[in-house]
Motif scaffolding. Structure first.
Motif, PDB file in Angstrom:
ATOM      1  N   LEU B  62       0.838  -1.213   0.000  1.00 16.32           N
ATOM      2  CA  LEU B  62       0.000   0.000   0.000  1.00 16.32           C
ATOM      3  C   LEU B  62       0.869   1.258   0.000  1.00 16.32           C
ATOM      4  O   LEU B  62       0.531   2.254  -0.650  1.00 16.32           O
ATOM      5  N   GLU B  63       2.005   1.220   0.716  1.00 16.15           N
ATOM      6  CA  GLU B  63       2.931   2.364   0.684  1.00 16.15           C
ATOM      7  C   GLU B  63       3.463   2.581  -0.721  1.00 16.15           C
ATOM      8  O   GLU B  63       3.550   3.705  -1.204  1.00 16.15           O
ATOM      9  N   GLU B  64       3.806   1.480  -1.368  1.00 14.52           N
ATOM     10  CA  GLU B  64       4.331   1.551  -2.742  1.00 14.52           C
ATOM     11  C   GLU B  64       3.243   2.077  -3.690  1.00 14.52           C
ATOM     12  O   GLU B  64       3.518   2.908  -4.551  1.00 14.52           O
ATOM     13  N   ARG B  65       2.015   1.619  -3.500  1.00 12.85           N
ATOM     14  CA  ARG B  65       0.907   2.107  -4.322  1.00 12.85           C
ATOM     15  C   ARG B  65       0.727   3.614  -4.143  1.00 12.85           C
ATOM     16  O   ARG B  65       0.571   4.346  -5.110  1.00 12.85           O
ATOM     17  N   ALA B  75       5.204  15.160   1.104  1.00 13.36           N
ATOM     18  CA  ALA B  75       5.300  14.332   2.314  1.00 13.36           C
ATOM     19  C   ALA B  75       4.759  12.936   2.028  1.00 13.36           C
ATOM     20  O   ALA B  75       5.396  11.930   2.296  1.00 13.36           O
ATOM     21  N   SER B  76       3.565  12.883   1.439  1.00  9.85           N
ATOM     22  CA  SER B  76       2.993  11.582   1.127  1.00  9.85           C
ATOM     23  C   SER B  76       2.917  11.434  -0.386  1.00  9.85           C
ATOM     24  O   SER B  76       2.364  10.479  -0.877  1.00  9.85           O
ATOM     25  N   GLY B  77       3.437  12.397  -1.114  1.00 14.69           N
ATOM     26  CA  GLY B  77       3.411  12.313  -2.570  1.00 14.69           C
ATOM     27  C   GLY B  77       2.237  13.021  -3.199  1.00 14.69           C
ATOM     28  O   GLY B  77       2.170  13.153  -4.411  1.00 14.69           O
ATOM     29  N   PHE B 121      -1.672   3.233   9.017  1.00 13.15           N
ATOM     30  CA  PHE B 121      -2.877   3.976   8.639  1.00 13.15           C
ATOM     31  C   PHE B 121      -2.992   5.304   9.400  1.00 13.15           C
ATOM     32  O   PHE B 121      -3.430   6.306   8.832  1.00 13.15           O
ATOM     33  N   VAL B 122      -2.604   5.318  10.675  1.00 15.59           N
ATOM     34  CA  VAL B 122      -2.625   6.584  11.428  1.00 15.59           C
ATOM     35  C   VAL B 122      -1.743   7.613  10.715  1.00 15.59           C
ATOM     36  O   VAL B 122      -2.147   8.749  10.464  1.00 15.59           O
ATOM     37  N   ARG B 123      -0.526   7.187  10.378  1.00 17.05           N
ATOM     38  CA  ARG B 123       0.438   8.058   9.692  1.00 17.05           C
ATOM     39  C   ARG B 123      -0.123   8.479   8.329  1.00 17.05           C
ATOM     40  O   ARG B 123      -0.066   9.639   7.946  1.00 17.05           O
ATOM     41  N   ARG B 124      -0.676   7.498   7.597  1.00 19.79           N
ATOM     42  CA  ARG B 124      -1.176   7.783   6.256  1.00 19.79           C
ATOM     43  C   ARG B 124      -2.289   8.827   6.286  1.00 19.79           C
ATOM     44  O   ARG B 124      -2.293   9.760   5.489  1.00 19.79           O
ATOM     45  N   TYR B 125      -3.234   8.671   7.223  1.00 17.50           N
ATOM     46  CA  TYR B 125      -4.367   9.597   7.228  1.00 17.50           C
ATOM     47  C   TYR B 125      -3.962  10.998   7.662  1.00 17.50           C
ATOM     48  O   TYR B 125      -4.527  11.980   7.179  1.00 17.50           O
TER      49      TYR B 125
END
Lengths: 194, 194
Positions: B62-65, B75-77, B121-125
């Motif tokens: 999911l990180e790669e996606r 930061a997250s692209g 997921f916490v970091r992602r959101y």
């Protein structure tokens, strides 16, 4: 006219009450068949007589929650609802993280192939979208202020409710679910920004 | 300046590629460590040397996606994104149900206590909400047409994306995820209803 209810129905209700309590205290992972059986004063074998597995028990709990939350009317119980009552329900949900966690975890599992809760959620979302469209029609008529029809806005309203729950469960310090939902009501034209 | 990349990094990428393929073909349940190892030409033991378990592997996928989908910037692209590109991404997602299913199932699991994907997921959101706010600011300035600030609309935009995925995965015949997301763009003031 009252009739003696069958004993198995009473037993079933006692199990559901026990499951509500265990979920509230221990969340999704803690809601094992063993923990619920113990709370209900049954053996695990006795519980399995009423519910064939954890998923079946949790689906029954979520169905019961839907009935309670919505007062039991209409196809799914939500007809006759208003947008401001929905905001109150979101506030209420923010006080019962165990139940929201159980709902959200089971919804996540249900999208995987042949999951036992899949049929419940497919049925539930069909009913929820129809009820949300009815609610929006009651509020705004055939067109929302933004121009969308109730039927086109209903899946968005439903999606926001679910999506906010995930963000809130993951990071309750950063996400105020009830405030965010009131912001969505502003988006659909409910009232001015305060 | 180029340098020979370490062999373990190459191996890691080969595993991720294999996982992408297996997920696309077989979805979340089919994406077992055994299936991915076989595709990558490794033993399961060899795969476990790079990823300690199924959740760790899927989080890496999911990180790669996220990196691919967003071009790798910010930061997250997602910085520099525009609202209409987001609509295109939703259309793209509607063509890869296996990946969306994997994301949605893992998000569901992650809200349960001490799940290995929770931190991701916490970091992602946190990153996604910040990026969505930036995107809305680029589009509308400090206030959206409805009056909300970008920061207050960002969790709603994020919630709609996730919530629509669940409805679509459960009932693809009834829910047109891409059309519904374009309707949400109308709600936030993007354009007139067509």
């Amino acid at each position: 006219m009252t009739a003696a209810r069958p004993r198995s129905e009473e037993r079933r209700e006692a199990i559901l009450r026990a499951a509500f309590e265990v979920i509230a205290e221990r969340g999704y992972r803690g809601a094992s068949l063993a923990a619920v059986a113990e709370r209900a004063g049954l053996t695990q074998q006795g519980l399995l007589h009423h519910f064939p597995g954890k998923e079946a028990l949790l689906v029954a709990v979520l169905e019961e929650r839907d009935r309670w939350d919505t007062g039991g009317g209409g196809a799914s119980g939500r007809s006759g609802w208003r947008l401001d009552l929905l905001a109150t329900l979101v506030e209420y949900n923010a006080m019962r993280p165990g139940m929201v966690q159980t709902f959200s975890a089971l919804l996540g599992e249900s999208v995987t192939d042949s999951h036992p809760a899949r049929a419940f959620f497919v049925r539930r979302y069909t009913a929820v979208r129809a009820d949300m469209a009815e609610l929006l029609r009651t509020e705004f008529g055939e067109r929302l202020p933004c121009g969308l029809t109730p039927e086109r806005a209903a899946p968005l309203l439903t999606a926001v409710l679910d999506g906010l729950q995930y963000q809130w469960l993951l990071d309750p310090e950063s996400v105020d679910m009830a405030a965010a939902f009131r912001d969505f009501m502003v988006l659909v034209g409910w009232e001015e920004v305060k």
